[in-house]
Motif scaffolding. Structure first.
Motif, short mmCIF file in Angstrom:
data_model
loop_
_atom_site.label_atom_id
_atom_site.label_comp_id
_atom_site.label_asym_id
_atom_site.label_seq_id
_atom_site.Cartn_x
_atom_site.Cartn_y
_atom_site.Cartn_z
N THR A 90 -59.68 10.49 -40.75
CA THR A 90 -59.41 9.07 -41.04
C THR A 90 -57.91 8.80 -41.12
OG1 THR A 90 -61.47 8.99 -42.31
CG2 THR A 90 -59.92 7.18 -42.61
N THR A 91 -57.20 9.55 -41.95
CA THR A 91 -55.76 9.34 -42.12
C THR A 91 -54.96 10.63 -42.00
OG1 THR A 91 -55.94 9.63 -44.53
CG2 THR A 91 -56.16 7.39 -43.67
N GLY A 92 -55.62 11.76 -41.86
CA GLY A 92 -54.92 13.03 -41.86
C GLY A 92 -54.94 13.71 -43.22
N ALA A 93 -55.29 12.94 -44.27
CA ALA A 93 -55.43 13.50 -45.63
C ALA A 93 -54.16 14.21 -46.07
CB ALA A 93 -56.63 14.43 -45.72
N PHE A 94 -53.05 13.48 -46.13
CA PHE A 94 -51.79 14.09 -46.59
C PHE A 94 -51.66 14.01 -48.11
CE2 PHE A 94 -50.84 12.68 -42.22
CZ PHE A 94 -50.44 13.88 -41.67
N PHE A 95 -51.88 12.81 -48.66
CA PHE A 95 -51.64 12.46 -50.07
C PHE A 95 -50.38 13.14 -50.62
CE2 PHE A 95 -55.30 15.32 -49.74
CZ PHE A 95 -54.99 16.39 -50.55
N ASN A 96 -49.37 13.20 -49.77
CA ASN A 96 -48.05 13.73 -50.11
C ASN A 96 -47.05 12.98 -49.24
OD1 ASN A 96 -45.61 15.21 -50.18
ND2 ASN A 96 -46.69 17.11 -50.62
N PRO A 97 -46.31 12.01 -49.80
CA PRO A 97 -45.42 11.17 -49.00
C PRO A 97 -44.41 11.96 -48.17
CG PRO A 97 -45.70 10.22 -51.18
CD PRO A 97 -46.35 11.56 -51.21
N ALA A 98 -43.82 13.00 -48.74
CA ALA A 98 -42.82 13.77 -48.00
C ALA A 98 -43.44 14.49 -46.81
CB ALA A 98 -42.15 14.78 -48.94
N LEU A 99 -44.62 15.03 -47.01
CA LEU A 99 -45.32 15.74 -45.93
C LEU A 99 -45.73 14.78 -44.82
CD1 LEU A 99 -46.12 18.67 -45.44
CD2 LEU A 99 -48.36 18.13 -46.42
N ALA A 100 -46.14 13.57 -45.19
CA ALA A 100 -46.53 12.58 -44.19
C ALA A 100 -45.33 12.17 -43.33
CB ALA A 100 -47.13 11.36 -44.88
N VAL A 101 -44.16 12.05 -43.95
CA VAL A 101 -42.96 11.67 -43.19
C VAL A 101 -42.67 12.70 -42.10
CG1 VAL A 101 -40.46 11.38 -43.35
CG2 VAL A 101 -41.93 10.32 -45.05
N ALA A 102 -42.75 13.97 -42.45
CA ALA A 102 -42.42 15.02 -41.49
C ALA A 102 -43.48 15.18 -40.41
CB ALA A 102 -42.24 16.36 -42.22
N THR A 103 -44.72 14.80 -40.72
CA THR A 103 -45.82 15.08 -39.80
C THR A 103 -46.15 13.94 -38.86
OG1 THR A 103 -46.75 16.53 -41.50
CG2 THR A 103 -48.20 15.91 -39.70
N THR A 104 -46.17 12.71 -39.36
CA THR A 104 -46.73 11.63 -38.55
C THR A 104 -45.84 10.41 -38.41
OG1 THR A 104 -48.77 10.38 -38.20
CG2 THR A 104 -47.90 10.45 -40.44
N PHE A 105 -44.74 10.28 -39.16
CA PHE A 105 -43.95 9.05 -39.10
C PHE A 105 -43.28 8.84 -37.74
CE2 PHE A 105 -42.99 6.98 -43.39
CZ PHE A 105 -44.26 7.24 -43.86
N ALA A 106 -43.02 9.93 -37.02
CA ALA A 106 -42.36 9.80 -35.72
C ALA A 106 -43.32 9.47 -34.59
CB ALA A 106 -41.61 11.09 -35.39
N CYS A 107 -44.62 9.47 -34.86
CA CYS A 107 -45.61 9.22 -33.82
C CYS A 107 -45.79 7.72 -33.59
CB CYS A 107 -46.95 9.85 -34.20
SG CYS A 107 -46.92 11.65 -34.32
N THR A 108 -46.19 7.38 -32.38
CA THR A 108 -46.40 5.98 -32.03
C THR A 108 -47.80 5.54 -32.44
OG1 THR A 108 -47.19 6.63 -29.83
CG2 THR A 108 -44.83 6.19 -30.07
N GLY A 109 -47.98 4.22 -32.48
CA GLY A 109 -49.29 3.67 -32.80
C GLY A 109 -49.32 2.87 -34.08
N SER A 110 -48.38 3.11 -34.97
CA SER A 110 -48.28 2.36 -36.23
C SER A 110 -46.82 2.09 -36.53
CB SER A 110 -48.93 3.13 -37.39
OG SER A 110 -50.31 3.35 -37.16
N SER A 111 -46.56 1.00 -37.23
CA SER A 111 -45.19 0.65 -37.59
C SER A 111 -44.77 1.37 -38.87
CB SER A 111 -45.08 -0.86 -37.79
OG SER A 111 -45.88 -1.28 -38.90
N LEU A 112 -43.48 1.32 -39.14
CA LEU A 112 -42.96 1.94 -40.37
C LEU A 112 -43.59 1.30 -41.60
CD1 LEU A 112 -41.00 3.87 -41.80
CD2 LEU A 112 -39.25 2.08 -41.63
#
Length: 300
Positions: free
Chosen positions: A206-228
């Protein structure tokens, strides 16, 4: 399975290297600097590198390596158990650091230092893992490099549903963490690892199940498909809201913000033994009876 063996060797190398860095920095730095800076930096580096490699195995392994998600989730449980046992007081999670701040366990300066160290550690872990992938030691890494430029967002549902899922995962994780934070590591580490594994299994699609803001930044923030803005709402505000809800449910209040307990009644600090209480009540009844007998009845 040779590719999987290379990944396991990478996990062992990352954990052992971070452990050596922790021991070295513990000798060279003061306790405050080690706790707020070195410990959080090495913990975040270890968590980020392991998570990136695990996600690569989860995405490519079933069709590129011939093993299913059960292998990856088993590795996740083992790695998070080792991760929790080896952190030495660090959290490697911004919401956990903010939770400690709200519980009056950490001051503003220490919390800011922890958040900065976590950001640096996650960035370093991301750079090291990308460099390791560029060597293309396995077929997994070759495929990963080919599809890296076309990665898509991990948000595979509506924005509000994604924020709810991340918030719910964070709520359950922090509730278990608060319940076990005084427990011994031998019990706390596998319990937290089992919780993380279950939540990841339930929400990874569904979302990747990060529940860790720092980990989400490194993993998925650079990918396309959603805005910042979408990423911030799902992976930052969602886990933060879940943490606040877990803290309020567990404590009944948020000590940094208010002391009044909104959910649970306050128990008396001093307890009166039952035998003494019965003796006092019996004495009061006898005195009352004597008083009634001594009072003459009014004459007409």
């Amino acid at each position: 399975m040779s590719g999987l063996n290379v990944s396991i060797a990478f996990f062992l190398l990352v954990v052992s290297t971070c452990e050596m860095l922790r021991r070295l920095s513990k000798r060279l730095l003061s306790p405050g600097a080690y706790c707020c800076l070195a410990g959080e930096l090495t913990g975040s580096l270890q968590l980020c590198s392991s998570c990136l490699e695990l996600r690569m195995l989860l995405e490519i392994g079933p069709w590129g390596g011939g093993f299913g998600p059960d292998v990856v989730f088993t590795l996740l449980f083992l790695l998070f158990t080792v991760h929790t046992a080896s952190l030495d007081g660090a959290s490697a999670n911004p919401t956990v650091s903010l939770q400690e701040f709200l519980l009056l366990e950490s001051g503003p300066a220490a919390t800011a230092a922890k958040l900065l160290a976590q950001a640096v550690g996650v960035g370093t872990g991301w750079a090291i893992t990308k460099l390791y992938w560029s060597w293309e030691l396995t077929q997994f890494h070759l495929i990963q490099n080919l599809i890296a430029s076309e990665c898509s967002s991990s948000i595979r549902t509506s924005l509000y549903h994604g924020a709810f899922v991340e918030g719910a995962c964070s709520f359950l994780f922090h509730l278990v963490l608060l319940r076990l934070r005084r427990s011994r590591t031998v019990y706390r580490a596998p319990a937290l690892a089992a919780t993380v594994t279950f939540l990841t299994y339930a929400a990874v699609m569904t979302t990747g199940a990060f529940f860790n803001p720092a980990l989400a930044v490194a993993t998925t923030f650079a990918c396309t498909g959603s805005s910042l803005r979408d990423y911030v709402q799902v992976y930052w505000l969602g886990p933060l809201t879940g943490m606040l809800a877990a803290l309020l449910l567990h404590q009944g209040n948020i000590p940094r913000l208010f002391q009044k307990n909104l959910l649970y009644g306050q128990k008396s600090k001093y307890k009166i033994p039952k035998a003494r209480l019965a003796h006092v009540e019996g004495g009061d009844e006898r005195q009352k009876g004597k008083g009634e007998k001594s009072d003459p009845a009014p004459r007409a």
